[in-house]
Scaffold this motif. Structure first.
Motif, PDB file in Angstrom:
ATOM      1  N   ASP A   1       0.805  -1.222   0.000  1.00  0.00           N
ATOM      2  CA  ASP A   1       0.000   0.000   0.000  1.00  0.00           C
ATOM      3  C   ASP A   1       0.839   1.274   0.000  1.00  0.00           C
ATOM      4  O   ASP A   1       0.302   2.375  -0.155  1.00  0.00           O
ATOM      5  CB  ASP A   1      -0.948   0.015   1.205  1.00  0.00           C
ATOM      6  CG  ASP A   1      -2.051  -1.017   1.065  1.00  0.00           C
ATOM      7  OD1 ASP A   1      -2.550  -1.222  -0.062  1.00  0.00           O
ATOM      8  OD2 ASP A   1      -2.416  -1.628   2.085  1.00  0.00           O
ATOM      9  N   MET A   2       2.153   1.140   0.174  1.00  0.00           N
ATOM     10  CA  MET A   2       3.035   2.308   0.164  1.00  0.00           C
ATOM     11  C   MET A   2       3.261   2.779  -1.267  1.00  0.00           C
ATOM     12  O   MET A   2       3.575   1.981  -2.143  1.00  0.00           O
ATOM     13  CB  MET A   2       4.394   1.968   0.803  1.00  0.00           C
ATOM     14  CG  MET A   2       4.345   1.770   2.282  1.00  0.00           C
ATOM     15  SD  MET A   2       5.897   1.100   2.959  1.00  0.00           S
ATOM     16  CE  MET A   2       7.120   2.254   2.362  1.00  0.00           C
ATOM     17  N   LEU A   3       3.123   4.077  -1.482  1.00  0.00           N
ATOM     18  CA  LEU A   3       3.406   4.682  -2.777  1.00  0.00           C
ATOM     19  C   LEU A   3       4.739   5.419  -2.778  1.00  0.00           C
ATOM     20  O   LEU A   3       5.328   5.639  -3.830  1.00  0.00           O
ATOM     21  CB  LEU A   3       2.292   5.665  -3.154  1.00  0.00           C
ATOM     22  CG  LEU A   3       0.884   5.081  -3.262  1.00  0.00           C
ATOM     23  CD1 LEU A   3      -0.137   6.201  -3.495  1.00  0.00           C
ATOM     24  CD2 LEU A   3       0.825   4.043  -4.366  1.00  0.00           C
ATOM     25  N   ILE A   4       5.199   5.816  -1.591  1.00  0.00           N
ATOM     26  CA  ILE A   4       6.404   6.652  -1.489  1.00  0.00           C
ATOM     27  C   ILE A   4       7.112   6.375  -0.173  1.00  0.00           C
ATOM     28  O   ILE A   4       6.482   6.046   0.832  1.00  0.00           O
ATOM     29  CB  ILE A   4       6.026   8.153  -1.618  1.00  0.00           C
ATOM     30  CG1 ILE A   4       7.271   9.022  -1.791  1.00  0.00           C
ATOM     31  CG2 ILE A   4       5.151   8.609  -0.472  1.00  0.00           C
ATOM     32  CD1 ILE A   4       6.957  10.437  -2.248  1.00  0.00           C
ATOM     33  N   GLU A   5       8.426   6.501  -0.218  1.00  0.00           N
ATOM     34  CA  GLU A   5       9.261   6.404   0.993  1.00  0.00           C
ATOM     35  C   GLU A   5      10.365   7.441   0.856  1.00  0.00           C
ATOM     36  O   GLU A   5      10.911   7.639  -0.231  1.00  0.00           O
ATOM     37  CB  GLU A   5       9.851   4.996   1.117  1.00  0.00           C
ATOM     38  CG  GLU A   5      10.626   4.764   2.389  1.00  0.00           C
ATOM     39  CD  GLU A   5      10.996   3.303   2.605  1.00  0.00           C
ATOM     40  OE1 GLU A   5      11.789   3.047   3.524  1.00  0.00           O
ATOM     41  OE2 GLU A   5      10.503   2.424   1.881  1.00  0.00           O
ATOM     42  N   ILE A   6      10.683   8.104   1.980  1.00  0.00           N
ATOM     43  CA  ILE A   6      11.701   9.161   1.956  1.00  0.00           C
ATOM     44  C   ILE A   6      12.685   8.922   3.099  1.00  0.00           C
ATOM     45  O   ILE A   6      12.291   8.748   4.241  1.00  0.00           O
ATOM     46  CB  ILE A   6      11.073  10.567   2.106  1.00  0.00           C
ATOM     47  CG1 ILE A   6      10.036  10.812   1.008  1.00  0.00           C
ATOM     48  CG2 ILE A   6      12.167  11.645   2.080  1.00  0.00           C
ATOM     49  CD1 ILE A   6       9.260  12.115   1.167  1.00  0.00           C
ATOM     50  N   GLU A   7      13.984   8.939   2.761  1.00  0.00           N
ATOM     51  CA  GLU A   7      15.023   8.916   3.785  1.00  0.00           C
ATOM     52  C   GLU A   7      15.812  10.219   3.688  1.00  0.00           C
ATOM     53  O   GLU A   7      15.708  10.946   2.696  1.00  0.00           O
ATOM     54  CB  GLU A   7      15.929   7.693   3.648  1.00  0.00           C
ATOM     55  CG  GLU A   7      16.768   7.653   2.406  1.00  0.00           C
ATOM     56  CD  GLU A   7      17.679   6.435   2.375  1.00  0.00           C
ATOM     57  OE1 GLU A   7      18.808   6.582   1.865  1.00  0.00           O
ATOM     58  OE2 GLU A   7      17.291   5.352   2.833  1.00  0.00           O
ATOM     59  N   ALA A   8      16.586  10.508   4.739  1.00  0.00           N
ATOM     60  CA  ALA A   8      17.237  11.817   4.802  1.00  0.00           C
ATOM     61  C   ALA A   8      18.570  11.772   5.519  1.00  0.00           C
ATOM     62  O   ALA A   8      18.846  10.860   6.298  1.00  0.00           O
ATOM     63  CB  ALA A   8      16.310  12.818   5.505  1.00  0.00           C
ATOM     64  N   VAL A   9      19.362  12.813   5.268  1.00  0.00           N
ATOM     65  CA  VAL A   9      20.575  13.095   6.017  1.00  0.00           C
ATOM     66  C   VAL A   9      20.468  14.537   6.497  1.00  0.00           C
ATOM     67  O   VAL A   9      20.162  15.443   5.713  1.00  0.00           O
ATOM     68  CB  VAL A   9      21.845  12.926   5.165  1.00  0.00           C
ATOM     69  CG1 VAL A   9      23.092  13.331   5.940  1.00  0.00           C
ATOM     70  CG2 VAL A   9      21.967  11.491   4.643  1.00  0.00           C
ATOM     71  N   ALA A  10      20.695  14.736   7.802  1.00  0.00           N
ATOM     72  CA  ALA A  10      20.664  16.083   8.372  1.00  0.00           C
ATOM     73  C   ALA A  10      22.003  16.360   9.043  1.00  0.00           C
ATOM     74  O   ALA A  10      22.666  15.432   9.517  1.00  0.00           O
ATOM     75  CB  ALA A  10      19.533  16.204   9.399  1.00  0.00           C
ATOM     76  N   VAL A  11      22.396  17.612   9.068  1.00  0.00           N
ATOM     77  CA  VAL A  11      23.642  18.028   9.731  1.00  0.00           C
ATOM     78  C   VAL A  11      23.379  19.304  10.503  1.00  0.00           C
ATOM     79  O   VAL A  11      22.521  20.100  10.171  1.00  0.00           O
ATOM     80  CB  VAL A  11      24.797  18.251   8.729  1.00  0.00           C
ATOM     81  CG1 VAL A  11      25.200  16.962   8.058  1.00  0.00           C
ATOM     82  CG2 VAL A  11      24.458  19.306   7.709  1.00  0.00           C
ATOM     83  N   ARG A  12      24.175  19.465  11.541  1.00  0.00           N
ATOM     84  CA  ARG A  12      24.085  20.701  12.338  1.00  0.00           C
ATOM     85  C   ARG A  12      25.474  21.038  12.832  1.00  0.00           C
ATOM     86  O   ARG A  12      26.266  20.222  13.147  1.00  0.00           O
ATOM     87  CB  ARG A  12      23.122  20.502  13.507  1.00  0.00           C
ATOM     88  CG  ARG A  12      23.059  21.717  14.394  1.00  0.00           C
ATOM     89  CD  ARG A  12      22.018  21.635  15.428  1.00  0.00           C
ATOM     90  NE  ARG A  12      20.750  22.043  14.808  1.00  0.00           N
ATOM     91  CZ  ARG A  12      19.626  22.051  15.460  1.00  0.00           C
ATOM     92  NH1 ARG A  12      19.553  21.632  16.691  1.00  0.00           N
ATOM     93  NH2 ARG A  12      18.525  22.455  14.882  1.00  0.00           N
TER      94      ARG A  12
END
Length: 131
Positions: free
Chosen positions: A120-131
């Motif tokens: 049922d999933m149409l989209i998946e998003i992964e990320a990289v964040a920095v601070r």
């Protein structure tokens, strides 16, 4: 820490993505696993609704980033995978607007795959964040 946008791609004056984002002197890195449009009970929400899944996926991603003490403005890269590229690109404004609303200007990847971990999933998003 400073970030430098390289090769921004705009559509109607809005950022679609950056070809690259250079980060100088980050103190913290956050690698975020793929997020999807899961409701509070853990099921996939907005079945068959790409825009609805985009909005909820971004919200869930933002919650995880906040739990780590960062904001979506700290996200410098996202990877978007979808099972329906045509539907995703036709509703890409939902992602652009959602990211712009939280000051997120990442480098990104958009790719179509034959399946995700739940049918049922149409989209998946992964990320990289920095601070």
């Amino acid at each position: 820490m400073t970030t430098h946008e390289i090769g921004p791609r705009l559509v109607d004056g809005r950022l679609m993505y950056n070809r690259a984002v250079r980060v100088d002197d980050p103190r913290s890195w956050l690698f975020v696993s793929g997020h999807e449009a899961r409701d509070d009970e853990g099921g996939i929400a907005h079945r068959g609704d790409m825009a609805g899944q985009m909005r909820l996926t971004l919200r869930r991603l933002g919650e995880t980033v906040a739990e780590a003490g960062m904001t979506m403005a700290d996200v410098v890269q996202i990877r978007i995978v979808t099972t329906d590229l045509a539907s995703c690109t036709s509703r890409y404004d939902v992602l652009m607007d959602g990211l712009a609303a939280v000051g997120c200007r990442p480098a990104s990847l958009l790719a179509e795959v034959s399946a995700l971990s739940d049918p049922d999933m149409l989209i998946e998003i992964e990320a990289v964040a920095v601070r």
